[in-house]
Design an enzyme around this catalytic site. Structure first.
Site, PDB file in Angstrom:
ATOM      1  N   HIS A  83       0.772  -1.202  -0.041  1.00  0.00           N
ATOM      2  CA  HIS A  83      -0.033  -0.089  -0.101  1.00  0.00           C
ATOM      3  C   HIS A  83       0.618   1.380  -0.122  1.00  0.00           C
ATOM      4  CE1 HIS A  83       0.367   1.002   4.312  1.00  0.00           C
ATOM      5  NE2 HIS A  83       0.262  -0.233   4.701  1.00  0.00           N
ATOM      6  N   ASP A  88       6.582   0.694   6.616  1.00  0.00           N
ATOM      7  CA  ASP A  88       4.885   0.626   6.510  1.00  0.00           C
ATOM      8  C   ASP A  88       4.358   1.804   5.505  1.00  0.00           C
ATOM      9  OD1 ASP A  88       2.392  -0.390   6.938  1.00  0.00           O
ATOM     10  OD2 ASP A  88       2.316   0.586   8.778  1.00  0.00           O
ATOM     11  N   GLU A 112      -4.927   2.130   2.798  1.00  0.00           N
ATOM     12  CA  GLU A 112      -4.916   0.833   3.418  1.00  0.00           C
ATOM     13  C   GLU A 112      -5.169   1.138   5.067  1.00  0.00           C
ATOM     14  OE1 GLU A 112      -3.389  -2.398   5.950  1.00  0.00           O
ATOM     15  OE2 GLU A 112      -2.533  -0.261   5.912  1.00  0.00           O
ATOM     16  N   GLU A 113      -4.529   2.320   5.439  1.00  0.00           N
ATOM     17  CA  GLU A 113      -4.133   2.472   6.685  1.00  0.00           C
ATOM     18  C   GLU A 113      -5.694   3.008   7.512  1.00  0.00           C
ATOM     19  OE1 GLU A 113      -1.914   1.603   8.352  1.00  0.00           O
ATOM     20  OE2 GLU A 113      -0.159   1.888   7.192  1.00  0.00           O
ATOM     21  N   ASP A 133       3.626  -6.122   3.320  1.00  0.00           N
ATOM     22  CA  ASP A 133       3.160  -5.014   4.049  1.00  0.00           C
ATOM     23  C   ASP A 133       3.609  -5.528   5.665  1.00  0.00           C
ATOM     24  OD1 ASP A 133       1.968  -2.885   5.457  1.00  0.00           O
ATOM     25  OD2 ASP A 133       0.059  -3.512   5.347  1.00  0.00           O
ATOM     26  N   HIS A 162       3.917   2.994  12.560  1.00  0.00           N
ATOM     27  CA  HIS A 162       2.880   3.874  12.878  1.00  0.00           C
ATOM     28  C   HIS A 162       3.369   5.014  13.808  1.00  0.00           C
ATOM     29  CE1 HIS A 162      -0.740   1.412  11.909  1.00  0.00           C
ATOM     30  NE2 HIS A 162      -0.038   1.438  11.050  1.00  0.00           N
TER      31      HIS A 162
END
Length: 486
Positions: free
Chosen positions: A289, A301, A335-336, A363, A438
């Site tokens: 993604h 990520d 995606e997130e 991912d 994140h």
């Protein structure tokens, strides 16, 4: 001096010997992919480890563009960059496919302890959270560990801010990370608190390692339940507030968040292909993604997942390794905080999903590759595919990427599960991933160039074999089968 005939004989002889050797393999009916594709796999691995453009692409994406929150100008720039990059690599059918995505804006935010002392807490708002009033929310903090603890203290929650202090266990080589066991408070905690009259929700960051670095991620509000502001705090600050309240001290904080949603805006998935030589209508998807959170630069990520797929295709093209089927790179958007890209791809391509033979999602970062998981909607096919994969991953022994297991493959390819073809998750060493996940620490310096090259090699080998093998992964093996000429 040799005659022209003699010269011609010496030119033809090596090719003739090679053809005889290939014919011998064909007649032998060699069906073991670890033997049939050994030559191609060796070429791919040697090429990737010697030289590839993955690191250059990572620099362009992470350093040149940065974070790529859905609906942001930066994500638009990343989409344009991906199109330009894959066209420059000479891929076929490079294009975008429109996806409407939610635009969530963080705005300014802060969390300040006002009692028992004046202290700025390390926080970050959760994706899709609502904001606070301009003056903020000031309230006492009720610390709970889990759902049972919340139930015990439910009489104290009304008008308060609840902190879920649920530690994520350290990484274990056997069982992996404890992310799945602790992330539920980030996603569902705000609605749990709202039902009891709480005014805001704080969660301990979902990580087992922290240098006072908060980790964000999406939250979800239950239909019919009040939406209250939600934020993550660092593990250190969560522990401090827990210690204070355990000693009977009142903790009062002021939470200020300008977070807001601005509706849906246009974005896009990015696609490119290496068209198959014999069955171009049959497709193997590889990808990750392209969006990321607005923290760090989304290196592991999932900038890495996108670049791994992009460069795997590039390596195969440079080596002129064209499989029977088409390999299609898909860089999914959103995606997130919505999964709109994965769902839209499954909807847009519904008429051709019967011709998809496999999909691989990357991912989990760009650490040392470990192997693959495989997922089917059919348990018999899943078990059969796992056994077949164990033969294929023998080709990846030089990379130490030979683990095979069954289960979850990936969020973006998940919406295609109903179509009945193999979904694979590319697996890497997970010991450090959630240290950066994140957070502001997810930057390019955390990526090892050698590990990145190994990941590219693994993806290139696996996608080539799945796209070239006579049958489909998960189907009964037909024997004998013709050998590849590679």
């Amino acid at each position: 001096m040799k005659s022209r005939l003699e010269n011609r004989t010496f030119q033809v002889l090596p090719a003739l010997v090679a053809c005889i050797a290939i014919q011998g393999v064909v007649e032998a009916g060699e069906s073991d992919p670890s033997k049939r594709y050994a030559g191609a796999a060796d070429r791919i691995i040697r090429e990737c480890l010697a030289e590839n453009d993955a690191w250059k692409k990572m620099e362009e994406l992470c350093d040149g563009i940065g974070h790529r929150l859905s609906g942001s100008e930066a994500l638009d720039k990343a989409i344009a960059w991906a199109v330009k990059s894959m066209k420059a690599d000479g891929h076929e059918n490079v294009r975008t496919e429109k996806v409407m995505v939610p635009k969530w804006v963080r705005g300014r935010e802060s969390l300040h302890m006002v009692k028992p002392r004046d202290y700025a807490l390390a926080m970050i708002g959760l994706g899709r959270s609502v904001g606070t009033p301009a003056e903020g929310l000031t309230a006492s903090v009720v610390v709970v560990r889990d759902e049972e603890d919340l139930e015990r203290k439910k009489g104290r929650v009304k008008g308060k801010i609840v902190l879920f202090n649920n530690p994520m266990p350290p990484y274990d080589a056997e069982t992996g990370a404890g992310y799945g066991r602790t992330v539920r408070f980030r996603s569902g905690g705000p609605s749990m608190v709202a039902k009891l009259g709480g005014v805001a929700c704080l969660v301990r960051s979902v990580t087992a390692h922290s240098l006072r670095s908060p980790h964000t991620g999406a939250t979800r509000y239950e239909e019919g339940t009040a939406k209250i502001p939600a934020a993550a705090v660092s593990t250190e600050d969560a522990e401090m507030m827990a210690r204070l309240t355990a000693r009977g001290r009142e903790v009062v904080v002021t939470l200020k968040m300008e977070a807001r949603s601005e509706g849906d805006v246009p974005s896009a998935n990015v696609l490119a292909e290496l068209r198959g030589s014999e069955k171009p209508e049959e497709i193997v998807v590889i990808g990750g993604h392209l969006d990321s959170w607005d923290t760090g630069t989304g290196a592991h990520d999932d900038g890495a997942g996108c670049v791994i797929a992009m460069e795997a295709l590039n390596v195969l093209r440079r080596l002129e390794l064209t499989p029977r089927r088409t390999i299609r790179v898909v860089l999914f958007t959103n995606e997130e905080n919505g999964l709109r890209g994965g769902r839209q791809y499954a909807e847009d391509h519904a008429p051709e999903l019967a011709n998809h033979v496999a999909a691989i999602e990357s991912d989990s970062g760009a650490f040392q590759p470990r192997g693959y998981s495989v997922q089917f909607d059919n348990e018999t096919k899943q078990d059969r595919a796992a056994q077949q994969l164990k033969e294929i991953v023998r080709l990846l022994e030089p990379l130490k990427a030979t683990d095979v297991n069954t289960g979850h493959s990936g969020a973006d390819i998940g919406p295609m599960k109903h179509a009945g073809f193999a979904l694979l998750g590319f697996r890497v060493d997970g010991a450090k991933y959630f240290n950066y996940h994140h957070s502001r620490a997810d930057t390019l310096d955390k990526v090892d160039p050698e590990d990145l090259s190994k990941c590219v090699a693994s993806m290139a080998v696996m996608s080539y074999v799945l796209a070239d093998m006579p049958g489909r992964l998960g189907d009964p093996v037909e024997s004998p089968v013709p050998a590849s000429t590679e």
